[in-house]
Design a protein around this motif. Structure first.
Motif, PDB file in Angstrom:
ATOM      1  N   GLN A  89      43.701  43.588  40.862  1.00 30.59           N
ATOM      2  CA  GLN A  89      43.090  43.178  39.596  1.00 30.59           C
ATOM      3  C   GLN A  89      42.147  42.012  39.854  1.00 30.59           C
ATOM      4  O   GLN A  89      42.459  41.088  40.591  1.00 30.59           O
ATOM      5  CB  GLN A  89      44.170  42.757  38.589  1.00 30.59           C
ATOM      6  CG  GLN A  89      43.595  42.491  37.203  1.00 30.59           C
ATOM      7  CD  GLN A  89      44.677  42.428  36.139  1.00 30.59           C
ATOM      8  OE1 GLN A  89      45.805  42.854  36.379  1.00 30.59           O
ATOM      9  NE2 GLN A  89      44.332  41.901  34.978  1.00 30.59           N
ATOM     10  N   LYS A  90      40.980  42.104  39.223  1.00 29.77           N
ATOM     11  CA  LYS A  90      39.951  41.078  39.415  1.00 29.77           C
ATOM     12  C   LYS A  90      39.669  40.387  38.085  1.00 29.77           C
ATOM     13  O   LYS A  90      39.643  41.018  37.023  1.00 29.77           O
ATOM     14  CB  LYS A  90      38.654  41.712  39.926  1.00 29.77           C
ATOM     15  CG  LYS A  90      38.720  42.177  41.367  1.00 29.77           C
ATOM     16  CD  LYS A  90      38.366  41.052  42.308  1.00 29.77           C
ATOM     17  CE  LYS A  90      38.238  41.554  43.733  1.00 29.77           C
ATOM     18  NZ  LYS A  90      37.896  40.466  44.662  1.00 29.77           N
ATOM     19  N   ASP A  91      39.481  39.069  38.149  1.00 32.60           N
ATOM     20  CA  ASP A  91      39.065  38.335  36.959  1.00 32.60           C
ATOM     21  C   ASP A  91      37.556  38.477  36.773  1.00 32.60           C
ATOM     22  O   ASP A  91      36.864  39.100  37.584  1.00 32.60           O
ATOM     23  CB  ASP A  91      39.440  36.856  37.106  1.00 32.60           C
ATOM     24  CG  ASP A  91      40.944  36.658  37.069  1.00 32.60           C
ATOM     25  OD1 ASP A  91      41.619  37.467  36.395  1.00 32.60           O
ATOM     26  OD2 ASP A  91      41.437  35.726  37.725  1.00 32.60           O
ATOM     27  N   ASN A  92      37.056  37.909  35.692  1.00 33.39           N
ATOM     28  CA  ASN A  92      35.625  37.992  35.387  1.00 33.39           C
ATOM     29  C   ASN A  92      34.784  37.441  36.552  1.00 33.39           C
ATOM     30  O   ASN A  92      35.051  36.372  37.085  1.00 33.39           O
ATOM     31  CB  ASN A  92      35.327  37.207  34.106  1.00 33.39           C
ATOM     32  CG  ASN A  92      33.857  37.298  33.728  1.00 33.39           C
ATOM     33  OD1 ASN A  92      33.291  38.378  33.734  1.00 33.39           O
ATOM     34  ND2 ASN A  92      33.257  36.170  33.416  1.00 33.39           N
ATOM     35  N   THR A 146      31.144  40.928  34.880  1.00 34.10           N
ATOM     36  CA  THR A 146      31.924  42.157  35.069  1.00 34.10           C
ATOM     37  C   THR A 146      33.120  42.218  34.123  1.00 34.10           C
ATOM     38  O   THR A 146      33.620  43.305  33.814  1.00 34.10           O
ATOM     39  CB  THR A 146      32.445  42.239  36.515  1.00 34.10           C
ATOM     40  OG1 THR A 146      33.281  41.103  36.776  1.00 34.10           O
ATOM     41  CG2 THR A 146      31.297  42.258  37.503  1.00 34.10           C
ATOM     42  N   GLY A 147      33.593  41.049  33.682  1.00 34.30           N
ATOM     43  CA  GLY A 147      34.811  41.016  32.883  1.00 34.30           C
ATOM     44  C   GLY A 147      36.027  41.269  33.773  1.00 34.30           C
ATOM     45  O   GLY A 147      35.911  41.467  34.981  1.00 34.30           O
ATOM     46  N   LYS A 148      37.209  41.265  33.180  1.00 34.98           N
ATOM     47  CA  LYS A 148      38.414  41.540  33.947  1.00 34.98           C
ATOM     48  C   LYS A 148      38.526  43.035  34.193  1.00 34.98           C
ATOM     49  O   LYS A 148      38.306  43.835  33.291  1.00 34.98           O
ATOM     50  CB  LYS A 148      39.652  41.043  33.193  1.00 34.98           C
ATOM     51  CG  LYS A 148      39.784  39.534  33.163  1.00 34.98           C
ATOM     52  CD  LYS A 148      41.094  39.129  32.509  1.00 34.98           C
ATOM     53  CE  LYS A 148      41.255  37.608  32.550  1.00 34.98           C
ATOM     54  NZ  LYS A 148      42.536  37.172  31.947  1.00 34.98           N
ATOM     55  N   PHE A 149      38.872  43.392  35.418  1.00 31.20           N
ATOM     56  CA  PHE A 149      39.018  44.808  35.716  1.00 31.20           C
ATOM     57  C   PHE A 149      40.020  44.978  36.861  1.00 31.20           C
ATOM     58  O   PHE A 149      40.285  44.059  37.639  1.00 31.20           O
ATOM     59  CB  PHE A 149      37.671  45.424  36.082  1.00 31.20           C
ATOM     60  CG  PHE A 149      37.084  44.895  37.366  1.00 31.20           C
ATOM     61  CD1 PHE A 149      37.270  45.573  38.563  1.00 31.20           C
ATOM     62  CD2 PHE A 149      36.348  43.713  37.383  1.00 31.20           C
ATOM     63  CE1 PHE A 149      36.735  45.091  39.740  1.00 31.20           C
ATOM     64  CE2 PHE A 149      35.804  43.231  38.557  1.00 31.20           C
ATOM     65  CZ  PHE A 149      35.989  43.919  39.745  1.00 31.20           C
ATOM     66  N   SER A 150      40.581  46.151  36.928  1.00 28.44           N
ATOM     67  CA  SER A 150      41.501  46.499  38.015  1.00 28.44           C
ATOM     68  C   SER A 150      41.037  47.807  38.640  1.00 28.44           C
ATOM     69  O   SER A 150      40.370  48.618  37.986  1.00 28.44           O
ATOM     70  CB  SER A 150      42.934  46.638  37.489  1.00 28.44           C
ATOM     71  OG  SER A 150      43.007  47.647  36.505  1.00 28.44           O
ATOM     72  N   TYR A 151      41.387  47.995  39.872  1.00 26.79           N
ATOM     73  CA  TYR A 151      40.982  49.218  40.541  1.00 26.79           C
ATOM     74  C   TYR A 151      42.059  49.615  41.544  1.00 26.79           C
ATOM     75  O   TYR A 151      42.826  48.798  42.046  1.00 26.79           O
ATOM     76  CB  TYR A 151      39.634  49.050  41.236  1.00 26.79           C
ATOM     77  CG  TYR A 151      39.581  47.946  42.272  1.00 26.79           C
ATOM     78  CD1 TYR A 151      39.877  48.203  43.599  1.00 26.79           C
ATOM     79  CD2 TYR A 151      39.234  46.639  41.903  1.00 26.79           C
ATOM     80  CE1 TYR A 151      39.829  47.188  44.539  1.00 26.79           C
ATOM     81  CE2 TYR A 151      39.186  45.630  42.839  1.00 26.79           C
ATOM     82  CZ  TYR A 151      39.470  45.898  44.161  1.00 26.79           C
ATOM     83  OH  TYR A 151      39.433  44.904  45.095  1.00 26.79           O
TER      84      TYR A 151
END
Length: 232
Positions: free
Chosen positions: A198-201, A129-134
């Protein structure tokens, strides 16, 4: 003497030609009896025949006569079931000149299709998924006096198992001012609470479609006017 030499010369030439190309078959040059193929939908038999010939067609116990124009003939017949034997005879006067026997065939013309359903095909893959924030938004019931988030309190207790929904419905929970009744008779207002995270990979398992589900028509054969079907 000269005539003899000419005659002998002509005969020699004919023999030479015959030896090279083979003998001339006189009967092969004579028109034979021909006829179109008779199908279960045929109503006319046509063909070629020797000039001055009478043609008769026998189907079952009935005989049908021809109309002849020059070296061609035409005989009208009723539609006949496939498999029935028929005979065509050509007469030169009363003498049988030629004969042809065959059977009525099916005429497979109408295409026949069947509906085939194809299931979806695919495979599972692990995707990074890679790093992402939501951002998430929640509509909550909040006490306007003390600021307590009653929605969060109710759901947290249910999830932890300290209270149950059978014990108190959500509407009764609000009327009673929460589990401890600390907000009873207070004004309860609706508020939208936003939360960012925020989520890491991460690796998640996903279904990847290789072939979409579909429905297609496939040719399986051809149908005769009598209803018989022949596979392709």
């Amino acid at each position: 003497m000269r005539k003899k030499r000419i005659t002998i010369g002509m005969l020699s030439m004919m023999m030479a030609v015959t030896s090279v190309f083979g003998g001339v078959n006189v009967s092969a040059a004579t028109p034979k009896l021909t006829a179109n193929q008779v199908y279960d939908s045929t109503t006319t038999i046509k063909g070629k025949v020797k000039k001055g010939t009478t043609v008769k067609v026998k189907i079952g116990k009935k005989t049908y006569r021809s109309k002849i124009k020059k070296k061609r003939y035409s005989v009208k017949i009723p539609k006949t079931k496939a498999g029935v034997k028929y005979t065509i005879k050509a007469y030169n006067g009363k003498k049988l000149y030629a004969k042809k026997t065959s059977k009525v065939k099916h005429l497979y013309k109408k295409p026949v299709y069947k509906t085939v359903q194809y299931q979806e095909k695919g495979h599972w893959e692990w995707i990074d998924t890679g790093k992402f924030s939501y951002n998430m938004k929640f509509d909550c019931d909040v006490c306007d006096t003390c600021g307590k988030n009653l929605t969060k309190e109710y759901l947290t207790a249910i999830a932890a198992g300290t209270h149950t929904m059978n014990e108190m419905s959500y509407n009764d929970f609000l009327k009673n001012g929460g589990w401890d009744h600390s907000c009873i008779n207070h004004k309860i207002v609706k508020k939208t609470i936003e939360k960012s995270e925020q989520k890491d990979n991460e690796k998640i398992k996903m279904w990847v479609v290789d072939q979409q589900a579909s429905t297609k028509k496939e040719l399986v054969g051809y149908e005769c006017s009598c209803g018989a079907i022949k596979g392709k």
